[in-house]
Motif scaffolding. Structure first.
Motif, PDB file in Angstrom:
ATOM      1  N   TYR A 181     -24.859 -12.497  83.231  1.00 49.50           N
ATOM      2  CA  TYR A 181     -25.663 -11.701  84.140  1.00 49.50           C
ATOM      3  C   TYR A 181     -26.744 -10.974  83.550  1.00 49.50           C
ATOM      4  O   TYR A 181     -27.976 -11.039  83.910  1.00 49.50           O
ATOM      5  N   GLY A 182     -26.463 -10.363  82.437  1.00 47.09           N
ATOM      6  CA  GLY A 182     -27.430  -9.893  81.583  1.00 47.09           C
ATOM      7  C   GLY A 182     -28.445 -10.845  81.174  1.00 47.09           C
ATOM      8  O   GLY A 182     -29.929 -10.240  81.150  1.00 47.09           O
ATOM      9  N   THR A 198     -32.866 -12.228  75.228  1.00 45.83           N
ATOM     10  CA  THR A 198     -31.557 -11.720  74.812  1.00 45.83           C
ATOM     11  C   THR A 198     -31.177 -12.337  73.415  1.00 45.83           C
ATOM     12  O   THR A 198     -31.350 -13.569  73.214  1.00 45.83           O
ATOM     13  N   ARG A 199     -30.515 -11.203  72.788  1.00 43.44           N
ATOM     14  CA  ARG A 199     -30.190 -11.590  71.163  1.00 43.44           C
ATOM     15  C   ARG A 199     -28.885 -11.146  70.955  1.00 43.44           C
ATOM     16  O   ARG A 199     -28.462  -9.845  71.084  1.00 43.44           O
ATOM     17  N   VAL A 200     -27.663 -12.076  70.876  1.00 42.70           N
ATOM     18  CA  VAL A 200     -26.414 -11.769  70.601  1.00 42.70           C
ATOM     19  C   VAL A 200     -26.313 -11.372  69.219  1.00 42.70           C
ATOM     20  O   VAL A 200     -26.397 -12.228  68.353  1.00 42.70           O
ATOM     21  N   VAL A 208     -20.806  -7.312  77.829  1.00 43.70           N
ATOM     22  CA  VAL A 208     -21.440  -6.562  76.984  1.00 43.70           C
ATOM     23  C   VAL A 208     -20.703  -5.509  76.308  1.00 43.70           C
ATOM     24  O   VAL A 208     -20.440  -4.408  77.312  1.00 43.70           O
ATOM     25  N   ILE A 209     -20.671  -4.982  75.049  1.00 46.67           N
ATOM     26  CA  ILE A 209     -19.969  -3.852  74.743  1.00 46.67           C
ATOM     27  C   ILE A 209     -21.242  -2.753  74.484  1.00 46.67           C
ATOM     28  O   ILE A 209     -20.859  -1.658  74.778  1.00 46.67           O
ATOM     29  N   ASP A 210     -22.230  -2.995  73.669  1.00 48.98           N
ATOM     30  CA  ASP A 210     -23.276  -2.141  73.494  1.00 48.98           C
ATOM     31  C   ASP A 210     -24.723  -3.024  73.653  1.00 48.98           C
ATOM     32  O   ASP A 210     -24.567  -4.194  73.546  1.00 48.98           O
ATOM     33  N   LYS A 243     -30.939  -6.447  71.896  1.00 49.19           N
ATOM     34  CA  LYS A 243     -29.737  -7.089  71.226  1.00 49.19           C
ATOM     35  C   LYS A 243     -28.471  -6.676  71.962  1.00 49.19           C
ATOM     36  O   LYS A 243     -28.484  -5.360  72.265  1.00 49.19           O
ATOM     37  N   VAL A 244     -27.505  -7.431  72.176  1.00 45.15           N
ATOM     38  CA  VAL A 244     -26.372  -7.206  72.477  1.00 45.15           C
ATOM     39  C   VAL A 244     -25.116  -7.459  71.924  1.00 45.15           C
ATOM     40  O   VAL A 244     -25.272  -8.460  71.122  1.00 45.15           O
TER      41      VAL A 244
END
Length: 332
Positions: A61-62, A73-75, A89-91, A107-108
């Motif tokens: 979704y993010g 989006t960067r994990v 997502v935590i933060d 960044k997530v």
């Protein structure tokens, strides 16, 4: 000749003209400032967006939301979290509400779920289904055991340890008891004479008989590398699970004696798993008179090779199983 205008009239005209000039100047300045502000807001509105709140949201979704806003989006990592579900997502960085330009990275950090979970119920599942379920929950397969059962079909999980519903840590391995189906009645032992050792072992496995002691003997006039003796003998009543001892005819007399000259010698045994796509369970067992030892029991990746040092003393027989199927026998 007209008389000159009084000085007071001239001053009034000068003040009036100056006032007009100042008003025009002020109007033009305000118009310029307004145009600048309007243009800045338009440009800023086109180039910047407000970062949405992704904490606690599903990562897919993010990804969709950020993509629609023109952000990347960067994990930056994953971690176990007791409060945030798996793949959520935590933060995030930047935080929600920050204004950033399009094309920038958000960044997530993604949750791997709780570090402790409830052990799933595996009863009645096939071994393949069980392995998939264990992997999805971050668990692993432990020791496999089998026994006959009239209630479960062959290959189904009968019992497990740890039991279902208990709280376990990730990477816990579950020991499994697998059904071999209903027990078969006793039957007459087949004659293994003249068969190669590998063919004899395959036939015993088909009859659900266990491989017992494998001896090396020398029988002249008999084909080499064949079975020349067995216990129980052919025709004897046996039941699934019984062990069968065998004697193999070999010609190398030095290896047959098992004397002190090779008591301290070892030989390198190598086995390579064939190419493929999935890991497979490889078991290597060593049979000696009156004893059977497990030398290796683990999952190998396709093409992976193992090396084992095997003592020559006693003429051991090496049996290699891949996913429970005998693929190689070798007398050292």
């Amino acid at each position: 000749m007209p008389s000159p205008a009084p000085a007071s009239s001239v001053r009034r005209l000068a003040k009036k003209a100056l006032r007009i000039v100042l008003l025009v100047t002020l109007f033009m300045a305000m118009a310029g400032i307004g145009a600048y502000v309007s243009l800045t807001l338009i440009i800023k509105g086109e180039d910047t967006v407000i970062v949405p709140d992704l904490v606690g949201k599903d990562i897919l979704y993010g990804l969709e939301i950020l993509s629609d806003l023109g952000l990347n989006t960067r994990v930056k990592g994953t971690a176990y979290h007791d409060q945030v579900p798996k793949n959520h997502v935590i933060d995030q960085d930047p935080d929600a509400g920050a204004a950033i330009k399009r094309g920038r990275d958000v960044k997530v950090r993604v949750s791997r779920g709780a570090e402790t979970i409830l052990m799933p119920n595996l009863e009645g599942l096939s071994l393949q289904q069980t392995r998939i379920l264990l992997t999805e929950n971050g668990l692993c397969q432990g020791v496999l055991s089998g026994m006959t059962s009239p209630r479960f079909d062959p290959g189904q999980i009968m019992a497990q340890y740890p039991p279902p519903g208990g709280i376990v840590s990730r990477n816990t391995c579950a020991d499994l008891l697998i059904s071999q189906g209903p027990s078969s009645p006793a039957f007459s032992m087949v004659d293994l004479s003249g068969l190669s050792l590998e063919s004899a072992i395959r036939q015993l496995e088909q009859l659900q008989l266990a491989v017992g002691t494998i001896r090396i003997v020398l029988r002249t006039g008999t084909p080499l590398d064949t079975i020349v003796d067995q216990i129980p003998p052919a025709g004897h009543r046996v039941a699934p699970g019984n062990s069968v001892d065998m004697a193999v005819n070999r010609s190398n007399e030095e290896r047959l004696t098992g004397g002190t000259e090779n008591a301290d010698q070892v030989e390198l045994f190598r086995f390579s798993l064939e190419n493929g796509f999935l890991k497979k369970r490889v078991q290597v067992r060593m049979n000696l008179p009156q004893i059977s030892l497990s030398l290796f029991d683990d999952f190998l990746a396709p093409g992976q090779e193992i090396w084992l040092l095997i003592p020559k003393s006693g003429n051991p027989t090496i049996l290699v199983y891949v996913d429970g199927q005998l693929v190689e026998t070798r007398i050292m």
